[in-house]
Scaffold this active site. Structure first.
Site, PDB file in Angstrom:
ATOM      1  CG  ASN A  27       1.758 -64.339  -8.996  1.00  0.00           C
ATOM      2  OD1 ASN A  27       2.170 -64.768 -10.066  1.00  0.00           O
ATOM      3  ND2 ASN A  27       0.944 -65.020  -8.220  1.00  0.00           N
ATOM      4  CG  HIS A  28       3.813 -67.565  -6.669  1.00  0.00           C
ATOM      5  ND1 HIS A  28       3.089 -67.622  -5.502  1.00  0.00           N
ATOM      6  CD2 HIS A  28       2.960 -67.962  -7.660  1.00  0.00           C
ATOM      7  CE1 HIS A  28       1.859 -68.037  -5.762  1.00  0.00           C
ATOM      8  NE2 HIS A  28       1.752 -68.246  -7.069  1.00  0.00           N
ATOM      9  CG  HIS A  55       3.989 -63.850 -14.247  1.00  0.00           C
ATOM     10  ND1 HIS A  55       4.388 -65.138 -14.509  1.00  0.00           N
ATOM     11  CD2 HIS A  55       3.304 -63.901 -13.075  1.00  0.00           C
ATOM     12  CE1 HIS A  55       3.977 -65.928 -13.526  1.00  0.00           C
ATOM     13  NE2 HIS A  55       3.307 -65.206 -12.651  1.00  0.00           N
ATOM     14  CD  GLU A  68       4.820 -67.398 -10.722  1.00  0.00           C
ATOM     15  OE1 GLU A  68       4.862 -66.329 -10.106  1.00  0.00           O
ATOM     16  OE2 GLU A  68       3.769 -67.904 -11.138  1.00  0.00           O
ATOM     17  CG  ASN A  69       4.684 -71.287  -9.764  1.00  0.00           C
ATOM     18  OD1 ASN A  69       4.566 -70.946 -10.948  1.00  0.00           O
ATOM     19  ND2 ASN A  69       4.016 -70.706  -8.781  1.00  0.00           N
ATOM     20  CG  HIS A 118       0.883 -72.686 -13.860  1.00  0.00           C
ATOM     21  ND1 HIS A 118       1.149 -73.291 -12.659  1.00  0.00           N
ATOM     22  CD2 HIS A 118       1.542 -71.511 -13.833  1.00  0.00           C
ATOM     23  CE1 HIS A 118       1.937 -72.515 -11.923  1.00  0.00           C
ATOM     24  NE2 HIS A 118       2.188 -71.428 -12.630  1.00  0.00           N
TER      25      HIS A 118
HETATM   26 FE   LIG Z   1       3.175 -69.659 -11.984  1.00  0.00          FE
HETATM   27 FE   LIG Z   2       2.207 -66.439 -11.340  1.00  0.00          FE
END
Ligand SMILES: [Fe+2]
Ligand SMILES: [Fe+2]
Length: 277
Positions: free
Chosen positions: A67-68, A153, A39-40, A180
């Site tokens: 969420n990303h 998540h 996601e990042n 993270h």
């Molecule tokens: Fe993340």
């Molecule tokens: Fe996230």
């Protein structure tokens, strides 16, 4: 069956360490299935199609998000044509893409992978517990598939642990992502589900969650508009969870943390390292 999960890949340091180490780990540990949270992966925010394809080329079977998911707007389109790319299953009805998929692992096992998002301190989404009950109800372990991995998540460890106990004995693995930071609670739950509250990130740990500290500090200290968060540029550390799953029951029998890189205490699954030696 041997399954490796890798936590949120953050920007170039994350992508680099995954593409450098994962191909070797796949063969050394004789992995049957690899799931990576991406996601990042694109500068810390979302994922592009070429980055997604590079993660598959490095050895991922499925890429999960969070969420990303749609930070890179192109994901709204390409997620539809990429069946191995998952966004949270409890996003509102009509959201592009899918939250679950079944893939065939290297050993021939059918693995159901589900991405689900928590609601505590996060966006208001559909109930993750109901969404998980529905998803595994449609594809129960040992009937619809041979193993189930759930990427939860979420921000709150309470919500992650509650979901894990809710699913204990009905899925092979519940692993947390999003914070993270790897947690030290890797274990088998009583019903045979492998669990870790958060797998940690694949990224530069000399940072704030993979991003350069300066702007992050400024946002805590000042209440004025600032600049964009930029990904930290140091060497990445690979962080995730190694799980051995019993072929007959589909439940976990061994689980261990994986941390390989310059900034965290190294962790390797002894049960696979010894077999390879
Ligand atoms: Fe993340
Ligand atoms: Fe996230």
């Amino acid at each position: 069956m041997r399954l490796l999960f890798l936590g949120d890949v953050v920007g170039r340091p994350g992508r680099s360490v995954v593409s450098r180490l994962l191909p070797g780990l796949r063969s050394a540990w004789q992995l049957d299935c690899v799931v990576v949270n991406g996601e990042n992966a694109a500068h810390g925010f979302g994922i592009t199609e070429s980055i997604y394809e590079n993660l598959l080329a490095a050895g991922a079977d499925v890429v999960t998000l969070g969420n990303h998911t749609f930070d890179q707007r192109e994901a709204l389109v390409f997620i539809e044509r990429q069946p191995r790319l998952l966004r949270p299953v409890n996003f509102p009805a009509g959201t592009p893409g899918r939250g679950a998929t079944i893939i065939e692992a290297k050993n021939g096992a059918r693995v159901l992978v589900v991405n689900v998002m928590g609601r505590l301190f996060m966006d208001a989404l559909d109930d993750p517990f109901a969404a998980m009950a529905r998803t595994i109800g449609e594809c129960p372990l040992r009937e619809g598939c041979d193993a189930i991995l759930v990427d939860m998540h979420a921000e709150a460890t309470s919500e992650k642990q509650a979901l894990a106990h809710f699913l204990d004995g009905r899925v092979s693995v519940v692993v947390g992502t999003h914070t993270h930071v790897p947690t030290a609670d890797v274990r088998l739950l009583p019903g045979g589900t492998a669990y870790q509250s958060d797998a940690g990130m694949c990224g530069d740990y000399q940072s704030v969650l993979g991003m350069q500290p300066d702007e992050s500090i400024r946002r805590f200290v000042e209440k004025t508009p600032g600049s964009r968060l930029e990904v930290a540029t140091g060497e990445g550390t690979l962080s995730g969870l190694a799980v051995e799953i019993d072929d007959a029951t589909g439940l976990a029998v061994k689980v261990a943390a994986v941390r390989l890189g310059p900034h965290l205490a190294e962790a390797r699954p002894a049960f696979w390292e010894e077999a390879a030696a």
